[in-house]
Scaffold this motif. Structure first.
Motif, PDB file in Angstrom:
ATOM      1  N   PHE A  37       0.867  -1.060   0.127  1.00  0.00           N
ATOM      2  CA  PHE A  37      -0.162   0.050  -0.159  1.00  0.00           C
ATOM      3  C   PHE A  37       0.746   1.183   0.040  1.00  0.00           C
ATOM      4  N   ARG A  38       0.379   2.386  -0.251  1.00  0.00           N
ATOM      5  CA  ARG A  38       0.952   3.381  -0.176  1.00  0.00           C
ATOM      6  C   ARG A  38       0.161   4.745   0.078  1.00  0.00           C
ATOM      7  N   GLN A  39       0.658   5.746   0.653  1.00  0.00           N
ATOM      8  CA  GLN A  39      -0.016   6.892   1.288  1.00  0.00           C
ATOM      9  C   GLN A  39       0.634   8.251   0.747  1.00  0.00           C
ATOM     10  N   ALA A  40       0.106   8.828  -0.003  1.00  0.00           N
ATOM     11  CA  ALA A  40       0.662  10.114  -0.558  1.00  0.00           C
ATOM     12  C   ALA A  40       0.260  11.333   0.379  1.00  0.00           C
ATOM     13  N   PRO A  41       0.948  12.465   0.787  1.00  0.00           N
ATOM     14  CA  PRO A  41       0.677  13.491   1.621  1.00  0.00           C
ATOM     15  C   PRO A  41      -0.656  13.957   1.514  1.00  0.00           C
ATOM     16  N   GLY A  42      -1.625  13.992   2.427  1.00  0.00           N
ATOM     17  CA  GLY A  42      -2.843  14.549   2.167  1.00  0.00           C
ATOM     18  C   GLY A  42      -3.841  13.474   1.552  1.00  0.00           C
ATOM     19  N   LYS A  43      -3.587  12.312   1.354  1.00  0.00           N
ATOM     20  CA  LYS A  43      -4.468  11.452   0.766  1.00  0.00           C
ATOM     21  C   LYS A  43      -4.658  10.062   1.644  1.00  0.00           C
ATOM     22  N   GLY A 120       6.748   1.440   7.212  1.00  0.00           N
ATOM     23  CA  GLY A 120       6.574   2.129   6.055  1.00  0.00           C
ATOM     24  C   GLY A 120       7.974   2.715   5.597  1.00  0.00           C
ATOM     25  N   THR A 121       8.168   2.867   4.377  1.00  0.00           N
ATOM     26  CA  THR A 121       9.392   3.544   3.723  1.00  0.00           C
ATOM     27  C   THR A 121       9.245   4.675   2.810  1.00  0.00           C
ATOM     28  N   GLN A 122       9.569   5.517   2.914  1.00  0.00           N
ATOM     29  CA  GLN A 122       9.486   6.714   2.048  1.00  0.00           C
ATOM     30  C   GLN A 122      10.066   6.611   0.897  1.00  0.00           C
TER      31      GLN A 122
END
Length: 127
Positions: A37-43, A120-122
C-alpha cells in the motif's frame, strides 16, 4: 513477535525505478498474503498489489498494473515491490502488510483483512 520491515525507499528521479523489500519475522510466512500500500501526503492509503505466499499469485490495482511487479523469496521471508517509470505522483510512504490467508487470490481493495503492518518506507520522486 510478528514483524514486517520495509526497506529500499529513497529519492529517485522521474522515470526511474526502485525496488522495495518487505521482510517478515515471527510468523509462518507461507500462511499469509502480503499486500503493498502507499499513502501520499494528504491522501488516503491506496492499495498497490498483493501476493499469495502459498501460490505466488499476484493481483494489482487496475490503475497500477504494468508499472509495478511483486515477487518473493521464501528462503528470506521477503517480498519485493519493483517500481518502474516512477513519477512525482508516486511519492509517498510505502507499506507492506500481512493478511492471514492461504488463498490463491488476494486483493488490496481494502486494508481490513491486513492484520500486521510495517512501519513504512518513504519514496520521493523528484528531479
Amino acid at each position: 513477535q510478528r514483524q514486517l520491515v520495509e526497506s529500499g525507499g529513497g529519492l529517485v528521479q522521474p522515470g526511474g525505478s526502485l525496488r522495495l523489500s518487505c521482510t517478515a519475522s515471527g510468523f509462518a510466512f507461507d500462511y499469509y498474503v502480503i499486500g503493498w500500500f502507499r499513502q501520499a501526503p494528504g491522501k488516503e492509503r491506496e492499495g498497490i498489489g498483493c501476493i499469495s505466499i502459498s501460490y505466488g499469485s499476484t493481483h494489482f490495482a487496475d490503475s497500477l498494473e504494468g508499472q509495478f511487479t511483486i515477487s518473493k523469496d521464501d528462503a528470506k521471508n521477503t517480498v519485493y515491490l519493483q517500481m518502474n517509470r516512477l513519477e512525482p505522483e508516486d511519492t509517498g510512504i510505502y507499506y507492506c502488510a500481512a493478511e492471514p490467508s492461504r488463498s490463491y487470490y488476494c486483493s488490496v481493495s481494502t486494508t481490513d483483512p491486513y492484520h500486521y503492518w510495517g512501519q513504512g518506507t518513504q519514496v520521493t520522486v523528484s528531479s
